[in-house]
Enzyme design. Structure first.
Site, PDB file in Angstrom:
ATOM      1  N   GLY A 174       0.839  -1.191   0.000  1.00  0.00           N
ATOM      2  CA  GLY A 174       0.000   0.000   0.000  1.00  0.00           C
ATOM      3  C   GLY A 174       0.870   1.236   0.000  1.00  0.00           C
ATOM      4  CB  VAL A 204       2.744   0.549   4.665  1.00  0.00           C
ATOM      5  CG1 VAL A 204       2.342   2.017   4.509  1.00  0.00           C
ATOM      6  CG2 VAL A 204       1.513  -0.300   4.981  1.00  0.00           C
ATOM      7  CE  LYS A 205       7.232   4.985  -2.643  1.00  0.00           C
ATOM      8  NZ  LYS A 205       7.381   4.936  -4.110  1.00  0.00           N
ATOM      9  CB  THR A 206       4.570   5.856   4.644  1.00  0.00           C
ATOM     10  OG1 THR A 206       3.975   7.056   5.129  1.00  0.00           O
ATOM     11  CG2 THR A 206       5.701   5.433   5.560  1.00  0.00           C
ATOM     12  CG  ASP A 252      10.362   2.827  -3.819  1.00  0.00           C
ATOM     13  OD1 ASP A 252      11.271   2.606  -4.633  1.00  0.00           O
ATOM     14  OD2 ASP A 252       9.157   2.806  -4.133  1.00  0.00           O
TER      15      ASP A 252
END
Length: 298
Positions: A174, A204-206, A252
């Protein structure tokens, strides 16, 4: 219904206590998953360091040929060796990434708008599970807008991906979206990352924020921090260092690598921070050293 106000003020995050349900598996929150799911997560997160360096080049799906990404076929071969996971669209990967690289892939499976529209929050699931399987995707990447107009639609798309991914043992990542009008506070990221994890996203990428260690502690799956807009190499390495030190399981990065003055040196410096524990200052010195060597050999 739960007392929402009481939940907002919760402060017992136990940041200094490791996640307690890992069992003998190295990826946070994945102890109870099946073998295939764990195998794919192990391709993304290195078993020896429990972390990942992702290379994001999925910007073209709504921005077109971004500066630095004009020729993916020339750029990706220069950087792929230094990435644990490649994050891109099926079109970019099929056309410009040799299958012989054998890298894990976080496949962008949501889209729906472009920079020609004022509202970028209207996204849905657009890649079939069959195509994701054919591409041997290690994860499905779904953009999710919490607190924006597209919240309902993108949350539904995330849950669809989780449901399909669970059927075929493909993790879902997500991606917490932050639009121009959206807040970027600790409170927001505590809400958004926890929501995505509770919907079933295995990653989770945040974004990094103040008190990020609280966000990492309260989210029962690995957090991967986005590089965001282009900043100086020194600042980008500081972002990576602070993220890892505060509990992130990886970064990322896209623009802060492919728009760097020396992309190869930059991604190697990021690797030193994430996998070898270098400080941001040491990594910047490493970056300058590699850049100087490159100039000397030209």
């Amino acid at each position: 219904m739960a007392d929402v106000e009481g939940l907002r003020n919760a402060k017992r995050f136990a940041e200094d206590v490791d996640f307690s349900n890992n069992g003998d598996f190295h990826v946070k929150g994945a102890a109870n998953l099946d073998w295939g799911m764990k195998d794919r997560l192990s391709r993304i997160f290195r078993p020896d360091t429990k972390k990942t360096v992702m290379l994001a080049f999925d910007h073209g799906y709504f921005m077109g040929p971004t500066s630095g990404l004009e020729r993916l076929d020339l750029l990706i071969p220069r950087l792929a060796d230094y990435a644990d996971c490649l994050m891109g669209t099926r079109g970019a990967i099929r056309t410009s990434v040799p299958a012989s690289y054998n890298k894990s892939v976080a496949l962008r499976v949501s889209s729906g708008s472009s920079i020609l529209q004022d509202d970028l929050s209207k996204e849905s699931l657009v890649v079939s599970m069959e195509d994701a399987i054919k591409m041997n995707a290690s994860a499905l990447a779904v953009q999710t807008f919490v607190g924006a107009d597209g919240q309902k639609e993108t949350i539904e798309a995330l849950n669809q991906a989780v449901n399909l991914g669970s059927r075929y043992s493909i993790p879902t990542m997500g991606v917490v979206a932050v639009g121009k009008e959206m807040e970027r506070t600790t409170r927001f990221f505590l809400l958004a990352t926890r929501m995505l994890a509770e919907f079933g996203a295995q990653i989770v990428k945040t974004y990094y924020c103040e008190d990020f260690e609280k966000v990492a502690s309260a989210t029962p799956v690995p957090l991967v921090v986005a590089g965001g807009k282009k900043v100086s190499e020194e600042d980008a390495l500081t972002l990576a260092y602070k993220s890892i030190q505060s509990g992130a399981a990886g970064v990322d990065m896209g623009r802060n690598i492919f728009q760097s003055d020396n992309p190869e040196a930059m991604i190697q410096a990021v690797n030193r921070v994430v996998h070898e524990g270098m400080s941001d200052k040491q990594a910047y010195e490493f970056y300058l050293h590699l850049s100087n060597l490159t100039k000397e050999t030209v």
